[in-house]
Scaffold this motif. Structure first.
Motif, PDB file in Angstrom:
ATOM      1  N   VAL A 122       0.659  -1.280  -0.239  1.00  0.00           N
ATOM      2  CA  VAL A 122       0.198  -0.335  -0.300  1.00  0.00           C
ATOM      3  C   VAL A 122       1.527   0.954  -0.469  1.00  0.00           C
ATOM      4  CG1 VAL A 122      -1.483   1.873   0.852  1.00  0.00           C
ATOM      5  CG2 VAL A 122      -2.006  -1.329   0.999  1.00  0.00           C
ATOM      6  N   ALA A 123       2.217   1.342   0.861  1.00  0.00           N
ATOM      7  CA  ALA A 123       2.809   2.754   0.584  1.00  0.00           C
ATOM      8  C   ALA A 123       3.697   2.550  -0.504  1.00  0.00           C
ATOM      9  CB  ALA A 123       4.084   2.406   1.863  1.00  0.00           C
ATOM     10  N   ILE A 124       3.876   1.482  -1.820  1.00  0.00           N
ATOM     11  CA  ILE A 124       4.165   1.951  -2.447  1.00  0.00           C
ATOM     12  C   ILE A 124       3.387   2.405  -3.623  1.00  0.00           C
ATOM     13  CG2 ILE A 124       5.484   0.470  -4.635  1.00  0.00           C
ATOM     14  CD1 ILE A 124       6.807  -1.800  -2.273  1.00  0.00           C
ATOM     15  N   LYS A 125       2.434   1.575  -3.675  1.00  0.00           N
ATOM     16  CA  LYS A 125       1.194   2.331  -4.426  1.00  0.00           C
ATOM     17  C   LYS A 125       0.799   3.208  -4.127  1.00  0.00           C
ATOM     18  CE  LYS A 125      -2.360   0.871  -6.947  1.00  0.00           C
ATOM     19  NZ  LYS A 125      -1.932   0.300  -8.336  1.00  0.00           N
ATOM     20  N   ALA A 126       1.155   4.161  -2.674  1.00  0.00           N
ATOM     21  CA  ALA A 126       1.141   5.224  -2.433  1.00  0.00           C
ATOM     22  C   ALA A 126       1.645   6.427  -2.826  1.00  0.00           C
ATOM     23  CB  ALA A 126       0.762   5.269  -0.815  1.00  0.00           C
ATOM     24  N   GLY A 127       2.097   6.093  -3.317  1.00  0.00           N
ATOM     25  CA  GLY A 127       4.347   7.021  -3.153  1.00  0.00           C
ATOM     26  C   GLY A 127       5.567   6.950  -2.622  1.00  0.00           C
ATOM     27  N   THR A 128       5.176   6.223  -1.277  1.00  0.00           N
ATOM     28  CA  THR A 128       5.716   6.580   0.353  1.00  0.00           C
ATOM     29  C   THR A 128       7.530   5.937  -0.267  1.00  0.00           C
ATOM     30  OG1 THR A 128       3.886   5.717   1.458  1.00  0.00           O
ATOM     31  CG2 THR A 128       5.497   6.210   2.675  1.00  0.00           C
TER      32      THR A 128
END
Length: 433
Positions: free
Chosen positions: A304-310
């Motif tokens: 999810v963090a990767i998807k959010a660009g974090t």
């Protein structure tokens, strides 16, 4: 804003996990659903698809095979024999503990399992021989970590899978894993040698190992289990090594392309069952389900963090605010502080490994150096009483009084000592290579 929310969710998951004693992975799954579906607009199917199925299958199948050696006592018997062999060299007891933990862990028991049955033995040896508790605790913790980092053991497999998931080729991930294993063998040997010399100069070294009795020989089932384990390790390791030696050989390349440690372990589990080397129900029950849930649950939240660009945002910040030559050292320091309170396998490496390939490519740094620095840093402070290793060692103390006495020693002496050793190693690694 969404990146900060995801980072906050990871931190809150860790804090809640330790405060409530509920598996961190379960909190991570809940946050992955809430943030993914209601924050990023993903569908439930997309969030469920973020469950790291490959990592889950590999850990499950490999641990299932190795559990037969745990259930029928093969690994415990090997530990007893290794201790007995070193009874005439009491000053080398820390190395005997370290070596026993390395061998048992490398044979597939994994970090948590080795600490679970080696830590009580180590604390008992410390009380009977006069070995410093910090030295004994660091020896067993370092050994369990280093052995588990072996390419065909639990942590090594997870590291390889995380690397390939982040874009590293299979062959390069194999080489990187060997680098991690070698590094996590070198650091403990140097640290333990220094501690032994210091203890001997102060006259506080252990005095006797006369109480170590001769263990009984391995039973027929235990010998068969050991042989089967070694054959499985050879089956997994030889094709990749042959591929590195003979990169242009089509036959070797074909065989290597069909090697998958999860599937191979599944085949060997069937062989072990047919040979009646252990009870199927006990083997399945002994699997590290808590670890599996934690690793996969946090893996969902990291996705999810990767998807959010974090992850990209964090990588960009590191790349622009830290001098390139200090990037590996910085990663090691960050990993060490994370590992004071979080699991290396479940939190630290899944969060940091995805940053490495793009950052290393942009700054022309060998990714292997950063991968090594992360693991060395993270495992240096895993002996903290608030992390997995230290908590298992504390749990092995026979009394509350012994536990309360050991806690500050782990937090204020063992963890800082490990951190300094890791920092020096990562500095040397960065400037030499």
């Amino acid at each position: 804003m969404m990146s900060l929310l995801v980072v906050g969710a990871i931190v809150v998951s860790i804090v809640l996990g330790y405060r409530t004693k509920i598996n961190i992975g379960l909190f991570a799954i809940a946050f992955a659903y809430l943030i993914g579906c209601f924050g990023l607009g993903l569908s439930p199917k997309e969030v469920i698809a973020m469950w790291p199925l490959k990592i889950f299958f590999i850990i499950f199948s490999v641990c299932l095979f190795y559990s037969f050696a745990i259930v029928n006592g093969t690994l415990e018997k090997l530990a007893e024999h290794l201790m007995y062999r070193c009874r005439h060299f009491p000053h080398l007891l820390p190395f005997a503990i370290f070596l026993a933990a390395v061998v048992i862990s490398a044979l597939g028991a994994g970090y948590y399992t080795v600490l679970a049955f080696m830590a009580p033995i180590t604390l008992l040896l410390c009380s009977r021989t006069g070995l410093n508790l910090i030295v004994g605790a660091m020896a067993v913790n370092y050994g369990a970590l280093a052995g588990a980092n072996f390419v065909s053991s639990q942590s090594g497999i997870i590291f390889r899978t995380l690397m390939t998931n982040s874009g590293i080729s299979d062959n390069q991930a194999f080489i990187n894993s060997f680098g991690i294993f070698a590094s996590t063998m070198i650091v403990p040997i140097v640290v333990l040698a220094g501690l032994i010399l210091f203890s001997r100069k102060r006259g506080t070294a252990m005095v006797s190992m006369a109480h170590v009795d001769r263990p009984s020989p391995l039973s027929a089932d235990q010998r068969s289990t050991l042989i089967l384990t070694l054959v499985m390790m050879a089956t997994v390791l030889l094709p990749p090594i042959a591929s590195l030696i003979l990169p242009d050989n089509t036959a070797v390349a074909f065989v290597n392309s069909k090697v998958d440690i999860g599937l191979i372990a599944s085949v060997f589990s069937v062989i072990a069952l047919l040979m009646k080397l252990g009870d199927e129900r006990k083997a399945i029950a002994s699997l590290p389900w808590g670890t599996i849930i934690m690793i996969c649950g946090v893996g969902m939240l990291i996705s999810v963090a990767i998807k959010a660009g974090t992850i990209d945002l964090l990588g960009s910040w590191i790349g622009t605010n830290i001098p390139p030559v200090l990037i590996p050292v910085a990663f090691g320091v960050v990993a060490a502080f994370m590992s004071l309170f979080a699991s290396t396998l479940g939190v630290v490496t899944p969060a940091l490994f995805p940053l490495v390939p793009s950052l290393a490519g942009t700054l022309s740094i060998d990714p292997m150096i950063i991968f090594i620095a992360i693991v060395v840093g993270a495992q240096a402070t895993s002996i903290s009483p608030f992390s997995s290793g230290g908590s298992l060692i504390l749990g092995s103390c026979p009394t509350d009084e012994a536990r309360s006495g050991l806690l500050p020693k782990l937090l204020f002496r063992a963890a800082p000592l490990g951190f300094i050793a890791a920092l020096v190693f990562n500095l040397l690694l960065t400037f030499v290579f």
